[in-house]
Scaffold this active site. Sequence first.
Site, short mmCIF file in Angstrom:
data_model
loop_
_atom_site.label_atom_id
_atom_site.label_comp_id
_atom_site.label_asym_id
_atom_site.label_seq_id
_atom_site.Cartn_x
_atom_site.Cartn_y
_atom_site.Cartn_z
N ASP A 164 0.77 -1.25 0.00
CA ASP A 164 0.00 0.00 0.00
C ASP A 164 0.80 1.30 0.00
OD1 ASP A 164 -1.64 -2.13 0.54
OD2 ASP A 164 -2.63 -1.23 2.27
N GLU A 394 2.18 -9.80 11.49
CA GLU A 394 1.90 -9.40 10.12
C GLU A 394 3.21 -9.26 9.32
OE1 GLU A 394 -0.31 -5.76 10.00
OE2 GLU A 394 -0.80 -5.94 7.86
C1 DGY Z 1 -5.61 -1.88 4.39
O1 DGY Z 1 -6.75 -1.50 4.62
O2 DGY Z 1 -4.62 -1.61 5.09
C2 DGY Z 1 -5.40 -2.79 3.28
O3 DGY Z 1 -4.09 -3.11 3.07
C3 DGY Z 1 -6.07 -2.30 2.03
O4 DGY Z 1 -6.35 -3.44 1.34
#
Ligand code: DGY
Length: 421
Positions: A164, A394
């Site tokens: 992201d 994560e």
């Molecule tokens: C988030 O909301 O952090 C996700 O990675 C978007 O898919």
Amino acid sequence: MTKHFDEAYRILAANDRGGYTVPTDRLYPFQWNWDSAFVAMGFATFDIDRAYRELERLTEGQWADGMIPHIVFHQPSDTYFPGPDVWRTSHTIPTSGITQPPVFGMALRAVHEAAEKAGTKNAKARTLALFQAGLKWHRWWYKARDPDGTGLVALLHPWESGSDNSPAWDIALARVPTTTDTAVVRKDTGHVDAAMRPRDEDYRRFIHLVDTYAACGWDPVKQWEKTPFKVAEVQTTGILLKAGEDLEHIAKSLGLEAEAQELANYNDLTHKALLAQWRPELSRFVSRDLISGEDIEAPTQAGFIPLLGLDLGGGMVDAAVAEMKLWSNDMKVAFPTTKPFVESWEPKRYWRGPAWAIINWLLIDGLNRNSQPEMAEALRLSTVNAIEKEGFAEYFDPTTGEGCGGLGFSWTAAAYLWLSR
Ligand code: DGY
């Protein structure tokens, strides 16, 4: 070791919401596309029926045009932003309106092969139905995200990359306005330390893009024309090529000659296009910003992911491996998703530097394919050891090894099962 396997199984069971797996409780309370593909491969190591189920439930969200969205909102939850009311899409089961890296084809081959080996009942029919969904999705990628037939597919939103807030988007995303029609009410920073998440400014640009595409009625042609963010991306294209090869392999094994040929044509085109993205002076592949026409030179893991779908010649692979070693040699945990110590590197902030088990998994496959077993094994051990020490986080801070972001994470559990099998 048994203790860690048991914990991985426990996490997958705890994150089960009825045939699909949430990435982690609360922070990500729905079904995510590439998460589920990795999770299906994890399930394939011990529960083939459940592995098929994971992929089948994901395809419940597939759109009529073939896109498989990045989130399927099977059940409501108020712990996540942006929810279905922000996306305003029209699929029967609410979904987001963008997609994510197509790991699906890779997962389907892994599940299919595990089923064949075990002699699982109904496997062929289940594989066939999922194969058709996968083929439809690959057709969508080439039509909607490469309308000029270049062989490289483009992303219209950083969330589509799965990475992201990667420094790879810094220049392209800066052109996206921070204004939004939708109130940005973040929930993620209520679950995880804000210093580990994208910044507010990134979120405003992310939501500006969602508003823009909702106003296009989610029509891919209108989106392509209107978007201020368009990147032909090498991580996604590398995954698409590997998944395309895997779907082609399945088509052949099911006797689907025409489909196998169609996939082979896509794969040939993409193979050539990806090779052209190699930059010898950087010893890695680069994406292209389709708005400015410039190479994206930010040093991120994406530059090495094409190894997954390519067989590089000696000189290229030696250069890529030497560069990868340079990035990871002094790290406690490999592989940093941004080159250490460059200005944009933030070792705890999501996709701006941390090490991720699923990225390592893709890199390990790419290194093995390119006859680099030593580097592949070093990366595998680094991943497994980090998880055994810190748990199923994560992601990991590569400088300290600390587990960061969400905990009890499904794809980290799947990666552990897969890489320790
Ligand atoms: C988030 O909301 O952090 C996700 O990675 C978007 O898919």
